[in-house]
Scaffold this active site. Structure first.
Site, short mmCIF file in Angstrom:
data_model
loop_
_atom_site.label_atom_id
_atom_site.label_comp_id
_atom_site.label_asym_id
_atom_site.label_seq_id
_atom_site.Cartn_x
_atom_site.Cartn_y
_atom_site.Cartn_z
CB ILE A 1 0.57 -3.62 8.32
CG1 ILE A 1 1.16 -5.05 8.18
CG2 ILE A 1 -0.94 -3.65 8.44
CD1 ILE A 1 0.78 -5.78 6.90
CE LYS A 2 -1.79 3.04 2.81
NZ LYS A 2 -2.56 3.68 1.69
CB VAL A 3 -2.25 0.68 11.10
CG1 VAL A 3 -3.17 0.78 12.30
CG2 VAL A 3 -1.72 -0.74 10.94
CB VAL B 1 -0.55 -4.06 1.99
CG1 VAL B 1 -1.83 -4.64 1.43
CG2 VAL B 1 0.62 -4.40 1.10
CB THR C 1 -1.19 -0.61 -2.36
OG1 THR C 1 -1.21 -1.32 -1.12
CG2 THR C 1 0.03 -0.99 -3.16
#
Ligand code: G3P
Length: 218
Positions: free
Chosen positions: A85-87, A59, A30
Site C-alpha cells: 500500500i502506497k501511503v 497501489v 502504480t
C-alpha cells in the site's frame, strides 16, 4: 550488500509484460492516473499484473485520514498477497502505516523529500520509502544525494526499510541511484528502453551484419 532491483512505474500491462520478458522486473509501482487510462477495473488490472510479476505491486490509497487509508488498504491487500500500500508522508499516513504494519500489511511511503521523512516512515513500520529524485532536481535540489543520505542513515541505524528511488526521468538517474545505494529503482517503460540503447551498440550490430554479408558473398 545491496542488490539494486528494478520496478516499473506503470499500470500498463503490455509495458509490464515487455520488461518482465527481459527478466529484469522485480515489482511494479502504480498511481491512480495510471488506472484512469485502463479500460478494465482496478481490481482486474491488479490481478493481471500479479499474473505477470512475482513481486511487490504498489497501489495507492486516496483517503487522507488514517481510518480511511487503513480501510482502503485492507480491501486492496485482500486482492493479492503481493499488494503493497502506497501511503503519503503525512501524520495520518504514519498512523496508517503503523496500524497496517501491526496487521502484516506492507506499506511504501511516498512523496519523501527529506531524510527525516524517511526516518519517520521507517520507524512507523514502512517496508519501503520512496524519495522522488526528479521532483527534487526540478527545484534545484540534488535528488540523488537524498538517496545517498537516507542510505547512510539507514546503514548506521540498521534500518531494514528498502529505499525505492522514484521520479526517475532518465538513465543517468538510474546509475546514480545505484551508486547512491538505492535498493530499488522504479522506472517508466521509456527509461528501460533508453538504458538498452547505445549508438556504438547499434553501429556494432550494423558492422557485424555487414561483415556477415561480405562473408556470404564470398
Ligand atoms: O515514481 C513516482 C513517479 O510516478 C513520479 O514521477 O516524473 O511525475 O516526478 P514524476
Amino acid at each position: 550488500m545491496t542488490v539494486l532491483k528494478f520496478f516499473i512505474d506503470t499500470a500498463d500491462i503490455d509495458d509490464i509484460r515487455r520488461v518482465a520478458a527481459m527478466g529484469v522486473l522485480s515489482g511494479v509501482t502504480t498511481n491512480h492516473r495510471m488506472f484512469a487510462k485502463r479500460p478494465k477495473s482496478a481490481v482486474e488490472v491488479l490481478q493481471d499484473i500479479a499474473g505477470v510479476v512475482d513481486g511487490p505491486i504498489v497501489v495507492e490509497v486516496v483517503s487522507l485520514d488514517a481510518v480511511g487509508m487503513v480501510e482502503e488498504a485492507l480491501s486492496l491487500a485482500a486482492i493479492h498477497k503481493n499488494i503493497v500500500i502506497k501511503v503519503p508522508m503525512t501524520i495520518e499516513g504514519m498512523k496508517a502505516v503503523h496500524r497496517l504494519a501491526a496487521q502484516g500489511v506492507r506499506t511504501a511511503v511516498t512523496l519523501i523529500f527529506s531524510a527525516n521523512q524517511a526516518l519517520l516512515a521507517a520507524r512507523a513500520g514502512a517496508a519501503f520509502v520512496s524519495p522522488f529524485i526528479g521532483r527534487l532536481d526540478d527545484i534545484s535540489v540534488d535528488g540523488v544525494e537524498l538517496i545517498a543520505e537516507i542510505g547512510r542513515i539507514f546503514g548506521i541505524h540498521g534500518i531494514a526499510t528498502e529505499v525505492i528511488a522514484a521520479s526517475i526521468r532518465h538513465p543517468i538517474h538510474v546509475s546514480q541511484a545505484a551508486k547512491a545505494g538505492a535498493h530499488i529503482a522504479t522506472l517508466p517503460y521509456l527509461v528501460f528502453e533508453q538504458m538498452v540503447k547505445h549508438p556504438l551498440t547499434d553501429r556494432g550490430i550494423e558492422r557485424y551484419l555487414a561483415d556477415w554479408d561480405t562473408l556470404q558473398k564470398g
